[in-house]
Structures are given as C-alpha cells and as structure tokens.
Design a protein around this motif. Structure first.
Motif, short mmCIF file in Angstrom:
data_model
loop_
_atom_site.label_atom_id
_atom_site.label_comp_id
_atom_site.label_asym_id
_atom_site.label_seq_id
_atom_site.Cartn_x
_atom_site.Cartn_y
_atom_site.Cartn_z
N THR A 47 0.80 -1.23 0.00
CA THR A 47 0.00 0.00 0.00
C THR A 47 0.84 1.27 0.00
N GLY A 48 2.14 1.15 0.16
CA GLY A 48 3.00 2.33 0.25
C GLY A 48 2.92 3.24 -0.96
N CYS A 49 3.04 4.54 -0.71
CA CYS A 49 2.90 5.54 -1.76
C CYS A 49 4.24 6.12 -2.20
N ARG A 50 5.23 6.08 -1.32
CA ARG A 50 6.53 6.70 -1.60
C ARG A 50 7.58 6.01 -0.74
N VAL A 51 8.80 5.96 -1.27
CA VAL A 51 9.91 5.32 -0.54
C VAL A 51 11.10 6.27 -0.54
N THR A 52 11.73 6.39 0.62
CA THR A 52 12.96 7.15 0.77
C THR A 52 14.01 6.21 1.34
N ARG A 53 15.23 6.31 0.82
CA ARG A 53 16.33 5.49 1.34
C ARG A 53 17.34 6.41 2.01
N THR A 54 17.79 6.02 3.20
CA THR A 54 18.85 6.75 3.90
C THR A 54 19.91 5.77 4.36
N ASP A 71 26.58 2.48 8.39
CA ASP A 71 26.63 1.03 8.12
C ASP A 71 25.25 0.37 8.16
N MET A 72 24.20 1.16 8.05
CA MET A 72 22.84 0.64 7.99
C MET A 72 22.13 1.22 6.78
N VAL A 73 21.31 0.40 6.13
CA VAL A 73 20.43 0.87 5.07
C VAL A 73 19.06 1.03 5.72
N ARG A 74 18.44 2.17 5.51
CA ARG A 74 17.11 2.41 6.07
C ARG A 74 16.18 2.84 4.95
N LEU A 75 15.04 2.17 4.87
CA LEU A 75 13.97 2.56 3.96
C LEU A 75 12.84 3.15 4.78
N ILE A 76 12.28 4.23 4.29
CA ILE A 76 11.13 4.85 4.93
C ILE A 76 10.01 4.83 3.90
N ILE A 77 8.96 4.09 4.20
CA ILE A 77 7.84 3.95 3.26
C ILE A 77 6.65 4.73 3.81
N THR A 78 6.15 5.64 2.98
CA THR A 78 4.99 6.44 3.35
C THR A 78 3.72 5.64 3.05
N LEU A 79 2.88 5.48 4.05
CA LEU A 79 1.63 4.75 3.90
C LEU A 79 0.50 5.71 3.51
N PRO A 80 -0.62 5.20 3.01
CA PRO A 80 -1.69 6.06 2.54
C PRO A 80 -2.21 7.07 3.58
N GLU A 101 15.11 -1.42 8.32
CA GLU A 101 16.57 -1.27 8.25
C GLU A 101 17.26 -2.62 8.26
N ARG A 102 18.49 -2.61 7.71
CA ARG A 102 19.37 -3.78 7.74
C ARG A 102 20.80 -3.27 7.61
N PRO A 103 21.78 -4.08 8.01
CA PRO A 103 23.19 -3.69 7.81
C PRO A 103 23.47 -3.55 6.31
N THR A 104 24.37 -2.64 5.95
CA THR A 104 24.70 -2.44 4.54
C THR A 104 25.25 -3.70 3.90
N THR A 105 25.90 -4.55 4.67
CA THR A 105 26.44 -5.80 4.13
C THR A 105 25.47 -6.95 4.28
N GLY A 106 24.25 -6.68 4.75
CA GLY A 106 23.25 -7.73 4.97
C GLY A 106 22.54 -8.13 3.69
N GLY A 107 21.65 -9.08 3.84
CA GLY A 107 20.88 -9.59 2.71
C GLY A 107 19.39 -9.56 3.01
N THR A 108 18.63 -10.31 2.22
CA THR A 108 17.17 -10.28 2.32
C THR A 108 16.63 -10.74 3.67
N GLY A 109 17.35 -11.59 4.36
CA GLY A 109 16.90 -12.09 5.66
C GLY A 109 17.34 -11.24 6.84
N ASP A 110 17.98 -10.11 6.57
CA ASP A 110 18.50 -9.27 7.66
C ASP A 110 17.67 -8.01 7.92
#
Length: 88
Positions: free
Chosen positions: A14-21, A26-35, A43-52
């Motif tokens: 349902t998200g309308c917009r995504v921002t990555r910081t 050493d962390m990847v953070r996604l911010i998803i704006t909901l309706p 968030e996950r470590p920058t060296t992490g994968g899909t399960g992190d």
C-alpha cells in the motif's frame, strides 16, 4: 504471520513513496509512506541480505511506535529490490 512480515506486507502493498537513507552509519534504512501519511521504517546492515531486514519505527500522525521485528527473506526480497533501485 509475524509482526515484522505483516508490517512489511502492508508497506510494500500500500506504500505511496519510498525514501532510502544510510543512517545510522553502516545501515540501510527505507522509509515507506503509507496512505494515511504514516512513515514505516525498515533497516538492515549495509552488508546484509534479504533475511536481515527489521521493521523499525512507525511514525503516525499524532503517535508512533518503536519496533525491532525481524522480517523473513520472502518480504526482505521486496525491501532489497527497493533499496537497490533507490539512491540515498
């Protein structure tokens, strides 16, 4: 269903917009704006994968919640796709 997966499913479907910081370092953070205008953080470590991935803060108009919930690799694939397609 796990809480983290439920939060990821809601944001990815349902998200309308995504921002990555990249904060904190050493962390990847996604911010998803909901309706409704709420902001769901993942968030996950920058060296992490899909399960992190982890569901983090939810900022809602007039309130908020702090989460630290794991997300399965299945939903983490969608978050990884967004993270790789958006520059910080």
């Amino acid at each position: 269903m796990k809480l983290g997966d439920s939060l990821a499913e809601e944001a990815l479907t349902t998200g309308c917009r995504v921002t990555r910081t990249t904060a904190p370092p050493d962390m990847v953070r996604l911010i998803i704006t909901l309706p409704d205008g709420s902001l769901q953080h993942f968030e996950r470590p920058t060296t992490g994968g899909t399960g992190d991935w982890r569901a983090a803060d939810l900022e809602a108009p007039g309130s908020g919640f702090a989460f630290n919930e794991p997300i399965t690799s299945e939903w983490g694939q969608g978050l990884d796709h967004l993270a790789h397609s958006i520059r910080p």
